[in-house]
Enzyme design. Sequence first.
Site, PDB file in Angstrom:
ATOM      1  N   GLY A 122      -3.151  -0.651 -19.155  1.00  0.00           N
ATOM      2  CA  GLY A 122      -4.583  -0.832 -18.914  1.00  0.00           C
ATOM      3  C   GLY A 122      -5.107  -2.081 -19.598  1.00  0.00           C
ATOM      4  O   GLY A 122      -4.342  -2.869 -20.155  1.00  0.00           O
ATOM      5  N   ASP A 171      -7.633   5.289 -13.101  1.00  0.00           N
ATOM      6  CA  ASP A 171      -9.091   5.197 -12.950  1.00  0.00           C
ATOM      7  C   ASP A 171      -9.535   4.041 -12.056  1.00  0.00           C
ATOM      8  O   ASP A 171     -10.693   3.978 -11.664  1.00  0.00           O
ATOM      9  CB  ASP A 171      -9.764   5.020 -14.323  1.00  0.00           C
ATOM     10  CG  ASP A 171      -9.636   6.264 -15.189  1.00  0.00           C
ATOM     11  OD1 ASP A 171      -9.319   7.321 -14.622  1.00  0.00           O
ATOM     12  OD2 ASP A 171      -9.833   6.170 -16.406  1.00  0.00           O
ATOM     13  N   GLN A 305      -4.068  15.124 -12.317  1.00  0.00           N
ATOM     14  CA  GLN A 305      -4.278  13.885 -11.547  1.00  0.00           C
ATOM     15  C   GLN A 305      -3.274  12.799 -11.895  1.00  0.00           C
ATOM     16  O   GLN A 305      -3.051  11.880 -11.123  1.00  0.00           O
ATOM     17  CB  GLN A 305      -5.698  13.351 -11.803  1.00  0.00           C
ATOM     18  CG  GLN A 305      -6.767  14.268 -11.294  1.00  0.00           C
ATOM     19  CD  GLN A 305      -8.079  14.051 -12.033  1.00  0.00           C
ATOM     20  OE1 GLN A 305      -8.864  13.198 -11.694  1.00  0.00           O
ATOM     21  NE2 GLN A 305      -8.318  14.848 -13.061  1.00  0.00           N
ATOM     22  N   ASN A 538       0.668  -0.845  15.414  1.00  0.00           N
ATOM     23  CA  ASN A 538       1.108  -1.920  16.307  1.00  0.00           C
ATOM     24  C   ASN A 538      -0.026  -2.576  17.089  1.00  0.00           C
ATOM     25  O   ASN A 538       0.204  -3.209  18.108  1.00  0.00           O
ATOM     26  CB  ASN A 538       2.141  -1.362  17.304  1.00  0.00           C
ATOM     27  CG  ASN A 538       1.538  -0.295  18.216  1.00  0.00           C
ATOM     28  OD1 ASN A 538       0.579   0.370  17.842  1.00  0.00           O
ATOM     29  ND2 ASN A 538       2.101  -0.120  19.383  1.00  0.00           N
ATOM     30  N   GLN A 669       5.643  13.090  11.888  1.00  0.00           N
ATOM     31  CA  GLN A 669       4.992  11.888  11.348  1.00  0.00           C
ATOM     32  C   GLN A 669       3.552  11.738  11.836  1.00  0.00           C
ATOM     33  O   GLN A 669       2.769  11.017  11.250  1.00  0.00           O
ATOM     34  CB  GLN A 669       5.777  10.635  11.747  1.00  0.00           C
ATOM     35  CG  GLN A 669       7.148  10.573  11.104  1.00  0.00           C
ATOM     36  CD  GLN A 669       8.093   9.638  11.854  1.00  0.00           C
ATOM     37  OE1 GLN A 669       8.112   8.454  11.616  1.00  0.00           O
ATOM     38  NE2 GLN A 669       8.883  10.172  12.764  1.00  0.00           N
TER      39      GLN A 669
END
Length: 789
Positions: A122, A171, A305, A538, A669
């Site tokens: 950071g 963050d 997280q 595409n 997918q």
Amino acid sequence: PHGAMDHQPKFFENLSGTGKAIGVLTSGGDAQGMNAAVRAVVRMGIYVKAKVYFVYEGYQGMVDGGDNIVEVSWESVSSILQVGGTVIGSARCKSFRTREGRLQAAYNLVQRGITNLCVIGGDGSLTGANLFREEWSGLLEELAQKGKFIDEEAVKKYAYLNIVGMVGSIDNDFCGTDMTIGTDSALHRIIEVVDAIMTTAQSHQRTFVLEVMGRHCGYLALVSALACGADWVFIPEYPPEEGWEDSMCVKLSENRARKKRLNIIIVAEGAIDCHNKPITSEKVKDLVVQRLGFDTRVTILGHVQRGGTPSAFDRILASRMGVEAVLALLEATPATPACVVSLSGNQAVRLPLMECVQMTQEVQKAMDEGRFVEAVRLRGRSFENNLNTYKLLSHKKPDAELPKTNFNVAVLNVGAPAAGMNAAVRAAVRVGITEGHKMFAVIDGFEGFARGKIKEISWGDVGGWTGQGGSILGTKRTLPAKYLEKIADQMRTNSINALMVIGGFEAYLGLLELSAAREKYDEFCVPMVMVPATVSNNVPGSDFSIGADTALNTITDTCDRIKQSASGTKRRVFIIETMGGYCGYLANMGALAAGADAAYIFEEQFDIRELQANVEHLTEKMKTSIQRGLVLRNENCNENYTTDFIYQLYSEEGKGVFDCRKNVLGHMQQGGAPSPFDRNFGTKISAKAMQWISKKLKETYRKGKVFANTDDSVCLLGMRRRNLVFQPVAELKNETDFVHRIPKEQWWLKLRPLMKILAKYKTSYDVSDSGQLEHVARHSPKEAETGAI
């Protein structure tokens, strides 16, 4: 990456790292994707013949020395791509803050000849690295004066320390970069939780208050609120106005009255009110319970997280940045300032480290002094656009306050389903209503349009759509050419004044057909805009399409599982077929994100010699400690070298060395819940497209009628490098290979050598786009409208 190359390519072959030693360390908090960055630095460093060292436990390891600073090999970083956190450890270090500690760290580095440092952390970690760099020559002289440590020759030889930073922070609180490593993965964790909570909240008619990380920066809270359509969000940069308690309760009551069974409120841990007093999740919960009596629960996500596997976006971002960091170190001179490699739009850039740190500190200063409008602006265009879009979509003004334009706008999906289409439709409908238009939804694409499957759609009808996969409106590949008469009738019957088409290559072809039919049918002389949405990515005119990121994450997750299945088996190679038609985007980027050994794509022709070279490469690899291989193949890369053919060839040639398995990923997918990137990209690009429609409607309204027949009234909105750009579809024809349904120039082909380098192939890599040190841009409020994502 677009159009003819107007520069002479510059290759890094002349940037030899021979004799250089690079140290890599991670510092501060951990973030998913750090390992991908470490892997890229190590492999790129070794590739250019530099020595690379791990510095374990961050700055603490640099101060302690000994076994904490270890030279590493190619195999040292095998199998770390999919691992969260950082395998080389991270630690807070008080001693590095003292000159004595930095003196010891300098001694430990010089002993190993390390004068190049790559720091992943950071702003605090990177500021510390810059101070170390500035003091470096003084530290060496002090060591020499003490006599027994280093001699004068070493002081001259190692006179300069080069530093390149990469920002690893969930963050996304570092100015100068659109995304920091780890942010996208953290959003994945938050959205997974929100999606899970939504199902239980709907069953019980509950209100959920979610607290997410972000002590000084509200990015995670803001973007997750945008991605899940939260009712309210609290962030430190944009405190609510005085009397927010009443406004919030009124809004929650209105939503409940509209039969909305759940309410989601997202609170950043550093949320404050306009008097700089904290707003906690408990305070919000108590307020809702006392004022409204709603059944309310608090969920604090905490360190969840920061965990889990990194997303495809973070792996690709970190790999690109890691390679860029090594190039920056090779090109650095004593006069080069310490730089940070970052992402702007879709482009890797280098920025002076201290300019970024200074601007990051200015944001905090602005917040402390209550200058919140400026704090939002200093965060950058991306942050400001997120906030503006959230404000636009989250709260419906009373009907009496809405403008009335008497324009009718139709929205339809065309082509195959893509995750994120529903978020795009929701944004289009809500922005359209805010602008005063009547919004119509067309069911089942152009075919449904011809059959009159068209209905008015309201603000509430699209509630909760952002997290839904596929296409709620239904979508078909049918082109409009054979239905022109009927579609024109429907346009006339429903008085449609503008069209918004969300879809893939068929949507693009459809708009070309409709604009060509303007000479015959006046009904098509209206503004039309297309938003690209296809997993294949595409569509000409856009670097990204809605849905491609979700598909890429599916491929990456599957490859991780397949690789894991081989961990108990000795020497196995997997051949995996991806979707994409003739476009190799998914195969190429999936290979980069999953750490594959090869990716076969249509855009780069290959023959039997190349297949043989790949088999030999894998055979050599199996002699090392890495005893498994991964090969991706785009479905239409070659009509003769099919997945079966490649599987059989590898099986035959690998006999006695490795065995083979194949896997066709197929339609999985296209399915699943959209990724945070696709939800937000779909939301923002669609909102911008609808604002363009409003502008065009005003421009083309004459004598009680809309009439638009110029090329610039039928556009595709795409992301080009750093900006969102409206381009007339007629002009995109020259950029299109219609036979293979792909753009003639594709930006991601420039990243193709990265996959090969990181898989230990010798290749050339054009570095013309990199190497330019830029300054941190301070944008004006007007600039926020120009279209950064």
